[in-house]
Scaffold this motif. Structure first.
Motif, PDB file in Angstrom:
ATOM      1  N   GLN A   6      21.704 -39.260  58.265  1.00 23.47           N
ATOM      2  CA  GLN A   6      22.642 -38.437  59.203  1.00 23.47           C
ATOM      3  C   GLN A   6      21.728 -37.171  58.198  1.00 23.47           C
ATOM      4  OE1 GLN A   6      26.954 -40.094  57.799  1.00 23.47           O
ATOM      5  NE2 GLN A   6      26.737 -38.457  58.675  1.00 23.47           N
ATOM      6  N   SER A   7      21.861 -36.029  59.254  1.00 18.39           N
ATOM      7  CA  SER A   7      21.396 -35.061  59.290  1.00 18.39           C
ATOM      8  C   SER A   7      22.148 -34.108  60.106  1.00 18.39           C
ATOM      9  CB  SER A   7      20.032 -34.808  59.832  1.00 18.39           C
ATOM     10  OG  SER A   7      19.781 -35.336  61.267  1.00 18.39           O
ATOM     11  N   PRO A   8      22.252 -32.796  59.059  1.00 21.83           N
ATOM     12  CA  PRO A   8      21.114 -32.159  58.192  1.00 21.83           C
ATOM     13  C   PRO A   8      22.473 -32.456  57.138  1.00 21.83           C
ATOM     14  CG  PRO A   8      23.088 -30.568  59.054  1.00 21.83           C
ATOM     15  CD  PRO A   8      22.643 -31.698  59.651  1.00 21.83           C
ATOM     16  N   PRO A   9      22.077 -33.272  55.553  1.00 18.57           N
ATOM     17  CA  PRO A   9      22.327 -33.240  54.461  1.00 18.57           C
ATOM     18  C   PRO A   9      23.532 -32.205  54.133  1.00 18.57           C
ATOM     19  CG  PRO A   9      20.519 -32.526  54.245  1.00 18.57           C
ATOM     20  CD  PRO A   9      20.565 -32.397  55.412  1.00 18.57           C
ATOM     21  N   ASP A  10      23.930 -30.919  54.499  1.00 19.23           N
ATOM     22  CA  ASP A  10      24.845 -30.228  54.306  1.00 19.23           C
ATOM     23  C   ASP A  10      24.359 -29.158  55.087  1.00 19.23           C
ATOM     24  OD1 ASP A  10      23.273 -30.170  51.471  1.00 19.23           O
ATOM     25  OD2 ASP A  10      25.746 -30.648  51.229  1.00 19.23           O
ATOM     26  N   LEU A  11      25.769 -28.277  55.615  1.00 16.15           N
ATOM     27  CA  LEU A  11      25.564 -27.085  56.279  1.00 16.15           C
ATOM     28  C   LEU A  11      26.844 -26.297  56.483  1.00 16.15           C
ATOM     29  CD1 LEU A  11      24.788 -26.740  59.641  1.00 16.15           C
ATOM     30  CD2 LEU A  11      26.246 -28.148  60.246  1.00 16.15           C
ATOM     31  N   ILE A  12      26.749 -25.281  56.175  1.00 21.12           N
ATOM     32  CA  ILE A  12      27.395 -24.331  56.407  1.00 21.12           C
ATOM     33  C   ILE A  12      27.566 -23.149  57.447  1.00 21.12           C
ATOM     34  CG2 ILE A  12      28.201 -21.841  54.605  1.00 21.12           C
ATOM     35  CD1 ILE A  12      26.965 -23.372  52.338  1.00 21.12           C
ATOM     36  N   LEU A  13      28.568 -22.878  58.092  1.00 27.07           N
ATOM     37  CA  LEU A  13      29.273 -22.611  58.852  1.00 27.07           C
ATOM     38  C   LEU A  13      30.015 -20.861  58.892  1.00 27.07           C
ATOM     39  CD1 LEU A  13      29.698 -25.225  62.001  1.00 27.07           C
ATOM     40  CD2 LEU A  13      27.978 -23.919  61.001  1.00 27.07           C
ATOM     41  N   ARG A  22      23.893 -35.425  63.378  1.00 28.83           N
ATOM     42  CA  ARG A  22      23.119 -36.179  64.443  1.00 28.83           C
ATOM     43  C   ARG A  22      23.320 -37.384  62.987  1.00 28.83           C
ATOM     44  NH1 ARG A  22      18.664 -36.189  68.095  1.00 28.83           N
ATOM     45  NH2 ARG A  22      17.741 -37.980  67.940  1.00 28.83           N
ATOM     46  N   CYS A  23      22.952 -38.602  63.578  1.00 29.78           N
ATOM     47  CA  CYS A  23      23.145 -39.979  63.216  1.00 29.78           C
ATOM     48  C   CYS A  23      22.377 -40.948  64.020  1.00 29.78           C
ATOM     49  CB  CYS A  23      24.709 -40.800  63.686  1.00 29.78           C
ATOM     50  SG  CYS A  23      24.810 -42.522  62.919  1.00 29.78           S
ATOM     51  N   ASN A  24      20.974 -40.858  62.449  1.00 30.83           N
ATOM     52  CA  ASN A  24      20.050 -42.276  63.507  1.00 30.83           C
ATOM     53  C   ASN A  24      20.613 -43.284  62.694  1.00 30.83           C
ATOM     54  OD1 ASN A  24      18.537 -40.371  65.118  1.00 30.83           O
ATOM     55  ND2 ASN A  24      16.854 -39.209  62.990  1.00 30.83           N
ATOM     56  N   PHE A  25      19.985 -44.501  63.578  1.00 32.96           N
ATOM     57  CA  PHE A  25      20.043 -45.980  63.252  1.00 32.96           C
ATOM     58  C   PHE A  25      18.749 -46.567  63.782  1.00 32.96           C
ATOM     59  CE2 PHE A  25      21.566 -46.698  66.805  1.00 32.96           C
ATOM     60  CZ  PHE A  25      22.653 -46.169  67.934  1.00 32.96           C
ATOM     61  N   SER A  26      18.177 -48.167  62.791  1.00 31.91           N
ATOM     62  CA  SER A  26      17.310 -48.193  63.206  1.00 31.91           C
ATOM     63  C   SER A  26      16.970 -49.908  63.730  1.00 31.91           C
ATOM     64  CB  SER A  26      16.763 -48.906  61.548  1.00 31.91           C
ATOM     65  OG  SER A  26      17.842 -50.143  61.279  1.00 31.91           O
ATOM     66  N   ASP A  27      18.337 -49.556  64.197  1.00 30.76           N
ATOM     67  CA  ASP A  27      18.488 -51.185  65.360  1.00 30.76           C
ATOM     68  C   ASP A  27      19.310 -51.424  66.000  1.00 30.76           C
ATOM     69  OD1 ASP A  27      17.531 -54.546  63.666  1.00 30.76           O
ATOM     70  OD2 ASP A  27      17.974 -53.698  65.878  1.00 30.76           O
ATOM     71  N   SER A  28      20.019 -52.217  67.124  1.00 34.42           N
ATOM     72  CA  SER A  28      21.011 -51.666  67.967  1.00 34.42           C
ATOM     73  C   SER A  28      22.185 -52.715  67.444  1.00 34.42           C
ATOM     74  CB  SER A  28      20.802 -53.175  69.191  1.00 34.42           C
ATOM     75  OG  SER A  28      19.060 -53.315  70.092  1.00 34.42           O
ATOM     76  N   VAL A  29      23.107 -51.103  67.587  1.00 36.62           N
ATOM     77  CA  VAL A  29      24.846 -51.501  66.920  1.00 36.62           C
ATOM     78  C   VAL A  29      25.203 -52.111  68.366  1.00 36.62           C
ATOM     79  CG1 VAL A  29      24.283 -49.987  65.494  1.00 36.62           C
ATOM     80  CG2 VAL A  29      25.020 -48.949  67.868  1.00 36.62           C
ATOM     81  N   ARG A  68      18.566 -44.650  70.012  1.00 34.49           N
ATOM     82  CA  ARG A  68      19.285 -44.758  68.509  1.00 34.49           C
ATOM     83  C   ARG A  68      19.556 -43.614  67.635  1.00 34.49           C
ATOM     84  NH1 ARG A  68      14.960 -50.462  67.039  1.00 34.49           N
ATOM     85  NH2 ARG A  68      15.664 -51.721  68.432  1.00 34.49           N
ATOM     86  N   TYR A  69      20.497 -43.100  68.337  1.00 40.20           N
ATOM     87  CA  TYR A  69      20.869 -42.009  68.063  1.00 40.20           C
ATOM     88  C   TYR A  69      22.403 -41.088  68.605  1.00 40.20           C
ATOM     89  CZ  TYR A  69      20.350 -38.899  71.840  1.00 40.20           C
ATOM     90  OH  TYR A  69      19.638 -38.556  72.983  1.00 40.20           O
ATOM     91  N   SER A  70      22.984 -41.361  67.206  1.00 38.76           N
ATOM     92  CA  SER A  70      24.950 -40.757  67.567  1.00 38.76           C
ATOM     93  C   SER A  70      24.339 -38.865  67.162  1.00 38.76           C
ATOM     94  CB  SER A  70      25.282 -41.374  67.598  1.00 38.76           C
ATOM     95  OG  SER A  70      26.676 -40.906  67.541  1.00 38.76           O
ATOM     96  N   LEU A  71      25.171 -38.496  68.046  1.00 38.38           N
ATOM     97  CA  LEU A  71      25.395 -37.015  68.203  1.00 38.38           C
ATOM     98  C   LEU A  71      26.976 -36.044  67.598  1.00 38.38           C
ATOM     99  CD1 LEU A  71      22.897 -34.915  70.331  1.00 38.38           C
ATOM    100  CD2 LEU A  71      22.430 -35.665  68.545  1.00 38.38           C
ATOM    101  N   LEU A  72      27.215 -36.109  67.358  1.00 37.52           N
ATOM    102  CA  LEU A  72      29.039 -35.183  66.186  1.00 37.52           C
ATOM    103  C   LEU A  72      28.591 -34.125  66.598  1.00 37.52           C
ATOM    104  CD1 LEU A  72      31.541 -35.970  66.213  1.00 37.52           C
ATOM    105  CD2 LEU A  72      31.547 -35.583  63.477  1.00 37.52           C
ATOM    106  N   TYR A  73      29.222 -33.364  67.851  1.00 39.28           N
ATOM    107  CA  TYR A  73      29.767 -31.631  67.845  1.00 39.28           C
ATOM    108  C   TYR A  73      31.236 -31.097  67.839  1.00 39.28           C
ATOM    109  CZ  TYR A  73      26.136 -33.210  71.773  1.00 39.28           C
ATOM    110  OH  TYR A  73      24.958 -33.618  72.430  1.00 39.28           O
ATOM    111  N   ILE A  74      30.671 -30.312  66.309  1.00 40.41           N
ATOM    112  CA  ILE A  74      32.251 -29.610  66.636  1.00 40.41           C
ATOM    113  C   ILE A  74      31.741 -28.368  66.992  1.00 40.41           C
ATOM    114  CG2 ILE A  74      33.521 -28.773  64.174  1.00 40.41           C
ATOM    115  CD1 ILE A  74      32.333 -30.905  62.693  1.00 40.41           C
ATOM    116  N   SER A  75      32.706 -27.378  68.052  1.00 41.77           N
ATOM    117  CA  SER A  75      32.742 -26.314  68.396  1.00 41.77           C
ATOM    118  C   SER A  75      33.985 -25.546  67.565  1.00 41.77           C
ATOM    119  CB  SER A  75      32.966 -26.266  69.978  1.00 41.77           C
ATOM    120  OG  SER A  75      34.705 -26.831  69.615  1.00 41.77           O
TER     121      SER A  75
END
Lengths: 109, 112
Positions: A6-13, A22-29, A68-75
């Motif tokens: 997962q990235s980034p490890p820390d986020l300040i807004l 972001r979430c990256n994974f190494s195989d089929s899910v 092999r990735y997923s994104l989470l958006y926060i608006s």
């Protein structure tokens, strides 16, 4: 076993800003979930999203399984969005989910 | 909400003593899990159960045992607690589709 990054490890807004986790994974899910852990330690499921896009209010998520990735958006972030966001995936041949190390989000007023 | 309750919520114990954490769910879910959460490691699976008396090891099972004699209860036992088992323990459950994990509130264990 499957690796989850997962990235980034820390986020300040600042309150009101948008963010992408972001979430990256190494195989089929066949299972991918996003969780929010609030400052009191409670873990809440946000999305079950092995593929495609979903939206729930100010939050949305997209999983591109073939890449092999997923994104989470926060608006329009709010201070109550603070906490740790986890991605958890289950490989197609696995019986249990593997968690990433999380992204710690701090939203300042 | 799977109606998952964990007990005790907080426990302080001494090295070498046995400890049992209890997870109780009210939704008749088939699958139940025990995770531990430590700084820098996210959540790691200790043991899980896929039915009454059916359990299997997770990635950090050494020093832990589990039992599931009823659908609603999943017990985690530390036979002889060590300081390295100081952690926050979470129970989770899913239904037959095993799609969405629902967590309990966590149990904070301190081993002195």
């Amino acid at each position: 076993g499957i690796q989850v990054e997962q990235s980034p490890p820390d986020l300040i807004l600042q309150e009101g800003a948008n963010s992408t986790l972001r979430c990256n994974f190494s195989d089929s899910v066949n299972n991918l979930q996003w969780f929010h852990q609030n400052p009191w330690g409670q873990l809440i499921n946000l999305f079950y999203i092995p593929s495609g896009t979903k939206q729930n209010g100010r939050l949305s998520a997209t999983t591109v399984a073939t890449e092999r990735y997923s994104l989470l958006y926060i608006s329009s972030s709010q201070t109550t969005d603070s906490g740790v966001y986890f991605c958890a995936v289950k490989g197609t041949n696995a019986g249990k989910s593997t968690f990433g190390d999380g992204t710690t989000l701090t939203v300042k007023p | 909400d799977a109606g998952i309750t964990q007990s005790p919520r907080h426990k302080v114990t001494e090295t070498g003593t046995p400890v049992t954490l209890r997870c109780h769910q009210t939704e008749n879910h088939r699958y139940m899990y025990w995770y531990r959460q430590d700084p820098g490691h996210g959540l790691r699976l200790i043991h899980y159960s896929y039915g009454v008396k059916d359990t299997d090891k997770g990635e950090v099972s050494d020093g832990y045992s589990v039992s599931r004699s009823k659908t609603e209860d999943f017990l985690l036992t530390l036979e002889s607690a060590t300081s390295s088992q100081t952690s926050v323990y979470f129970c989770a459950a899913t239904g037959s589709g095993a799609n969405v994990l629902t967590f309990g509130a966590g149990s904070r264990l301190t081993v002195l």
